[in-house]
Design a protein around this motif. Structure first.
Motif, PDB file in Angstrom:
ATOM      1  N   GLU A   1      18.602  12.950   2.303  1.00 43.87           N
ATOM      2  CA  GLU A   1      17.494  12.894   3.259  1.00 43.87           C
ATOM      3  C   GLU A   1      16.173  13.310   2.607  1.00 43.87           C
ATOM      4  OE1 GLU A   1      17.194  13.753   7.965  1.00 43.87           O
ATOM      5  OE2 GLU A   1      17.955  15.392   6.735  1.00 43.87           O
ATOM      6  N   VAL A   2      16.228  14.224   1.638  1.00 44.17           N
ATOM      7  CA  VAL A   2      15.020  14.623   0.913  1.00 44.17           C
ATOM      8  C   VAL A   2      14.381  13.398   0.252  1.00 44.17           C
ATOM      9  CG1 VAL A   2      14.181  15.907  -1.086  1.00 44.17           C
ATOM     10  CG2 VAL A   2      15.735  16.995   0.527  1.00 44.17           C
ATOM     11  N   PHE A   3      15.203  12.555  -0.368  1.00 49.33           N
ATOM     12  CA  PHE A   3      14.684  11.368  -1.051  1.00 49.33           C
ATOM     13  C   PHE A   3      14.213  10.315  -0.055  1.00 49.33           C
ATOM     14  CE2 PHE A   3      17.149  13.529  -4.249  1.00 49.33           C
ATOM     15  CZ  PHE A   3      16.442  13.308  -5.416  1.00 49.33           C
ATOM     16  N   VAL A   4      14.925  10.186   1.071  1.00 47.57           N
ATOM     17  CA  VAL A   4      14.501   9.243   2.107  1.00 47.57           C
ATOM     18  C   VAL A   4      13.133   9.632   2.649  1.00 47.57           C
ATOM     19  CG1 VAL A   4      14.978   8.371   4.434  1.00 47.57           C
ATOM     20  CG2 VAL A   4      16.836   8.590   2.791  1.00 47.57           C
ATOM     21  N   ASP A   5      12.977  10.894   3.021  1.00 47.34           N
ATOM     22  CA  ASP A   5      11.738  11.342   3.650  1.00 47.34           C
ATOM     23  C   ASP A   5      10.568  11.339   2.672  1.00 47.34           C
ATOM     24  OD1 ASP A   5      13.139  11.645   5.970  1.00 47.34           O
ATOM     25  OD2 ASP A   5      13.261  13.819   5.888  1.00 47.34           O
ATOM     26  N   THR A   6      10.829  11.727   1.422  1.00 45.70           N
ATOM     27  CA  THR A   6       9.742  11.765   0.443  1.00 45.70           C
ATOM     28  C   THR A   6       9.249  10.365   0.125  1.00 45.70           C
ATOM     29  OG1 THR A   6      10.628  13.792  -0.547  1.00 45.70           O
ATOM     30  CG2 THR A   6       9.081  12.516  -1.869  1.00 45.70           C
ATOM     31  N   ALA A   7      10.169   9.474  -0.218  1.00 43.31           N
ATOM     32  CA  ALA A   7       9.759   8.101  -0.535  1.00 43.31           C
ATOM     33  C   ALA A   7       9.228   7.391   0.704  1.00 43.31           C
ATOM     34  CB  ALA A   7      10.938   7.333  -1.129  1.00 43.31           C
ATOM     35  N   GLY A   8       9.851   7.649   1.851  1.00 42.42           N
ATOM     36  CA  GLY A   8       9.412   6.993   3.084  1.00 42.42           C
ATOM     37  C   GLY A   8       7.993   7.370   3.468  1.00 42.42           C
ATOM     38  N   SER A   9       7.591   8.623   3.199  1.00 41.09           N
ATOM     39  CA  SER A   9       6.244   9.063   3.565  1.00 41.09           C
ATOM     40  C   SER A   9       5.160   8.386   2.743  1.00 41.09           C
ATOM     41  CB  SER A   9       6.138  10.585   3.408  1.00 41.09           C
ATOM     42  OG  SER A   9       6.172  10.954   2.036  1.00 41.09           O
ATOM     43  N   THR A  10       5.540   7.764   1.621  1.00 37.18           N
ATOM     44  CA  THR A  10       4.550   7.092   0.768  1.00 37.18           C
ATOM     45  C   THR A  10       4.360   5.625   1.139  1.00 37.18           C
ATOM     46  OG1 THR A  10       6.148   6.344  -0.900  1.00 37.18           O
ATOM     47  CG2 THR A  10       5.287   8.576  -1.140  1.00 37.18           C
ATOM     48  N   LEU A  11       5.203   5.078   2.000  1.00 34.05           N
ATOM     49  CA  LEU A  11       5.154   3.650   2.282  1.00 34.05           C
ATOM     50  C   LEU A  11       3.979   3.263   3.165  1.00 34.05           C
ATOM     51  CD1 LEU A  11       8.951   2.840   2.844  1.00 34.05           C
ATOM     52  CD2 LEU A  11       7.539   2.290   0.855  1.00 34.05           C
ATOM     53  N   LEU A  12       3.696   4.075   4.181  1.00 32.22           N
ATOM     54  CA  LEU A  12       2.636   3.696   5.124  1.00 32.22           C
ATOM     55  C   LEU A  12       1.292   3.459   4.439  1.00 32.22           C
ATOM     56  CD1 LEU A  12       1.923   3.203   8.105  1.00 32.22           C
ATOM     57  CD2 LEU A  12       1.347   5.639   8.270  1.00 32.22           C
ATOM     58  N   PRO A  13       0.822   4.346   3.522  1.00 31.65           N
ATOM     59  CA  PRO A  13      -0.467   4.075   2.864  1.00 31.65           C
ATOM     60  C   PRO A  13      -0.458   2.804   2.022  1.00 31.65           C
ATOM     61  CG  PRO A  13       0.186   6.367   2.571  1.00 31.65           C
ATOM     62  CD  PRO A  13       1.368   5.646   3.129  1.00 31.65           C
ATOM     63  N   MET A  14       0.725   2.308   1.658  1.00 34.97           N
ATOM     64  CA  MET A  14       0.823   1.084   0.876  1.00 34.97           C
ATOM     65  C   MET A  14       0.798  -0.159   1.759  1.00 34.97           C
ATOM     66  SD  MET A  14       3.866   2.459  -1.668  1.00 34.97           S
ATOM     67  CE  MET A  14       3.784   1.145  -2.880  1.00 34.97           C
ATOM     68  N   LEU A  15       0.952   0.042   3.080  1.00 40.24           N
ATOM     69  CA  LEU A  15       1.079  -1.098   3.988  1.00 40.24           C
ATOM     70  C   LEU A  15      -0.140  -1.327   4.865  1.00 40.24           C
ATOM     71  CD1 LEU A  15       4.747  -0.525   5.269  1.00 40.24           C
ATOM     72  CD2 LEU A  15       3.991  -2.034   3.426  1.00 40.24           C
ATOM     73  N   VAL A  16      -0.862  -0.256   5.216  1.00 50.20           N
ATOM     74  CA  VAL A  16      -1.973  -0.401   6.157  1.00 50.20           C
ATOM     75  C   VAL A  16      -3.257   0.131   5.532  1.00 50.20           C
ATOM     76  CG1 VAL A  16      -0.385  -0.128   8.092  1.00 50.20           C
ATOM     77  CG2 VAL A  16      -1.661   1.856   7.272  1.00 50.20           C
ATOM     78  N   LYS A  17      -4.383  -0.245   6.134  1.00 48.90           N
ATOM     79  CA  LYS A  17      -5.682   0.218   5.656  1.00 48.90           C
ATOM     80  C   LYS A  17      -5.892   1.682   6.061  1.00 48.90           C
ATOM     81  CE  LYS A  17      -7.688  -4.406   5.865  1.00 48.90           C
ATOM     82  NZ  LYS A  17      -8.745  -5.265   6.437  1.00 48.90           N
ATOM     83  N   PRO A  18      -6.760   2.397   5.317  1.00 43.84           N
ATOM     84  CA  PRO A  18      -7.002   3.808   5.645  1.00 43.84           C
ATOM     85  C   PRO A  18      -7.396   4.038   7.092  1.00 43.84           C
ATOM     86  CG  PRO A  18      -7.947   3.291   3.506  1.00 43.84           C
ATOM     87  CD  PRO A  18      -7.466   1.986   4.075  1.00 43.84           C
ATOM     88  N   ALA A  19      -8.144   3.107   7.689  1.00 47.16           N
ATOM     89  CA  ALA A  19      -8.568   3.271   9.076  1.00 47.16           C
ATOM     90  C   ALA A  19      -7.396   3.253  10.044  1.00 47.16           C
ATOM     91  CB  ALA A  19      -9.561   2.166   9.455  1.00 47.16           C
ATOM     92  N   ASP A  20      -6.273   2.657   9.627  1.00 53.13           N
ATOM     93  CA  ASP A  20      -5.108   2.538  10.508  1.00 53.13           C
ATOM     94  C   ASP A  20      -4.040   3.577  10.229  1.00 53.13           C
ATOM     95  OD1 ASP A  20      -5.920   0.370  12.107  1.00 53.13           O
ATOM     96  OD2 ASP A  20      -5.443  -1.048  10.502  1.00 53.13           O
ATOM     97  N   LEU A  21      -4.279   4.476   9.265  1.00 53.52           N
ATOM     98  CA  LEU A  21      -3.262   5.480   8.952  1.00 53.52           C
ATOM     99  C   LEU A  21      -3.006   6.413  10.131  1.00 53.52           C
ATOM    100  CD1 LEU A  21      -4.101   6.475   5.260  1.00 53.52           C
ATOM    101  CD2 LEU A  21      -1.992   5.426   6.097  1.00 53.52           C
ATOM    102  N   GLY A  22      -4.055   6.755  10.877  1.00 49.17           N
ATOM    103  CA  GLY A  22      -3.884   7.658  12.020  1.00 49.17           C
ATOM    104  C   GLY A  22      -2.960   7.078  13.062  1.00 49.17           C
ATOM    105  N   ILE A  23      -3.240   5.842  13.485  1.00 50.26           N
ATOM    106  CA  ILE A  23      -2.421   5.239  14.525  1.00 50.26           C
ATOM    107  C   ILE A  23      -1.029   4.925  13.986  1.00 50.26           C
ATOM    108  CG2 ILE A  23      -2.886   2.755  14.203  1.00 50.26           C
ATOM    109  CD1 ILE A  23      -3.095   4.691  17.516  1.00 50.26           C
ATOM    110  N   GLY A  24      -0.919   4.607  12.679  1.00 51.78           N
ATOM    111  CA  GLY A  24       0.396   4.364  12.090  1.00 51.78           C
ATOM    112  C   GLY A  24       1.251   5.610  12.089  1.00 51.78           C
ATOM    113  N   ASN A  25       0.683   6.735  11.677  1.00 53.30           N
ATOM    114  CA  ASN A  25       1.426   7.989  11.693  1.00 53.30           C
ATOM    115  C   ASN A  25       1.779   8.410  13.111  1.00 53.30           C
ATOM    116  OD1 ASN A  25       1.788   8.988   8.933  1.00 53.30           O
ATOM    117  ND2 ASN A  25      -0.444   8.997   8.830  1.00 53.30           N
ATOM    118  N   ALA A  26       0.877   8.138  14.058  1.00 51.66           N
ATOM    119  CA  ALA A  26       1.167   8.480  15.456  1.00 51.66           C
ATOM    120  C   ALA A  26       2.370   7.697  15.969  1.00 51.66           C
ATOM    121  CB  ALA A  26      -0.058   8.189  16.326  1.00 51.66           C
TER     122      ALA A  26
END
Length: 419
Positions: free
Chosen positions: A122-147
């Motif tokens: 789970e450590v590897f899932v959560d660590t790698a998973g937390s890096t995916l969102l910034p690779m997929l959406v623009k900075p302006a959408d990071l807030g709503i994506g994390n929400a």
């Protein structure tokens, strides 16, 4: 009138974000099931407080042992594939546990070993998973994506999963873990539908020893005052938060006289508050600056500790906990979003892992302090410690919060009607 799908995952954020969201939500259902079933399984095998506590310790011990290594590895390889491989490992470990349970050969030592192996994956899932969102959406959408990702955690992990896990455990000890195998496996299939994510720059270079990568990440973090301060805030507030949380069950049942049901209602109230915040986060992000929101929620944290130290009434505690769930969700979403905007893509894994090690390290320190303080000064003692500690921390970071947020420039919002 936008469709439900558009509200949950706006089209502008791309199809890959929807696959990531679906995978995260599905995995959280399985984790929520285990949240109730795993302690029940351990308690059914032993009455030893030490062994029962060991099951809880094994939830965060892998972070302290492997967290920094997971961050370095996430910055070396295809992060999507790393999530898939680590989730597959989780499914295999759970399937082995199911075999032991079905054949009647399971014992407490096997269960604890499974907990450690599962937690490590789970450590590897959560660590790698937390890096995916910034690779997929623009900075302006990071807030709503994390929400949206946090909303799945609240609904699936905190609401739907635990009652389902308890119900399935009553039907048969293996059933909840079989369902978790299915959920984790489906999560792998869903994330596999994403287009291949960009490989971090470090992945294309000759690999130095892992400890060299870890040291590089730590040096970058130390030399970056905004991110360093943000990680320090999270560490210190987790120490103060965890001090009373470690004895919350005793505080609720002995000090407030709420009983077991009342204690459960406290955690439910927190989750309900978090869900309310998911609905309002888009509006908050558009109308209130992140710096103001961060100061407000941290101030509320200080006031919450004081309120818990003073109250002797159960329903008042429920109201406080509802408010805590709301502002804690806002804080978690904002702090993650700001960190993701500040950290270069090549370092996302390592900085995220340092952050998580700080989270769990703070919890360990806080719970240890809380137990000692409660033993000496009573069950309200940890709340007074948390109030004073959080207040002093807030005074220390009040001014730097503006520097943290201003260091993370963001593109203009794409749409004026974001959810």
């Amino acid at each position: 009138m936008p469709s439900l799908g558009e509200l949950l995952a706006p089209r502008r954020m791309g199809r890959d974000f929807r696959w990531l969201l679906a995978s995260s939500w599905t995995s959280n259902i399985g984790d929520g099931v285990a949240l109730a079933a795993a302690p029940l399984l351990i308690a059914s095998m032993t009455s030893s407080p030490i062994l029962v506590a060991s099951g809880a310790i094994l939830q965060f011990l892998p972070w302290l042992v492997f967290g920094l290594h997971a961050g370095a590895i996430a910055d070396r390889f295809d992060r999507r594939r790393l999530v898939m491989l680590a989730n597959t490992a989780r499914a295999i470990v759970l399937l082995a546990l199911c075999v032991f349970l079905i054949t009647g050969t399971a014992n407490i030592w096997i269960v604890l070993a499974v907990a450690f192996l599962y937690g490590t994956a789970e450590v590897f899932v959560d660590t790698a998973g937390s890096t995916l969102l910034p690779m997929l959406v623009k900075p302006a959408d990071l807030g709503i994506g994390n929400a949206r990702l946090q909303a799945g955690y609240l609904v699936a992990n905190q609401f739907a999963g635990p009652p389902l896990g308890a119900f399935l455990f009553a039907a048969g000890t293996a059933w909840p873990f079989l369902l978790e195998v299915v959920c984790v496996s489906v999560a792998v299939l869903l994330i596999s539908r994403m287009a291949r994510t960009p490989i971090p720059p470090r992945a294309t270079a000759t690999h130095p020893p892992v400890h060299t990568d870890i040291a590089e990440g730590l040096r970058w973090l130390w030399r970056n005052p905004p991110v360093r301060t943000l990680v320090l805030i999270i560490l210190l507030f987790n120490v103060t938060w965890a001090a009373p949380w470690g004895v919350l069950v005793l505080y609720a049942t002995e000090h407030l006289h709420m009983g077991a049901v009342g204690y459960g209602a406290l955690t439910t109230a927190s989750a309900v508050g978090g869900l309310l915040a998911t609905v309002s986060f888009g509006w908050l992000e558009r109308h209130v600056s992140f710096a103001t929101l961060m100061r407000v929620v941290l101030s509320l944290e200080v006031l919450m500790h004081l309120a818990f130290a003073l109250t002797t009434v159960g329903w008042v505690a429920l109201v406080i906990m509802f408010a805590f769930g709301a502002y804690a969700f806002v804080w978690g979403t904002i702090s993650t979003t700001v960190r993701q905007r500040l950290v270069p893509a090549a370092l996302q894994g390592r900085v995220a892992s340092v952050n998580m090690v700080g989270v769990f390290g703070g919890m360990v320190i806080g719970q240890a302090l809380g137990g000692v303080i409660a033993e000496i000064w009573g069950l309200t003692g940890p709340w007074w410690f948390a109030f004073v500690g959080a207040a002093l921390t807030l005074l220390f970071v009040w001014k730097p919060i503006s520097q943290i947020v201003s260091a993370a420039p963001v593109e203009a919002a794409q749409s004026s009607n974001e959810p």
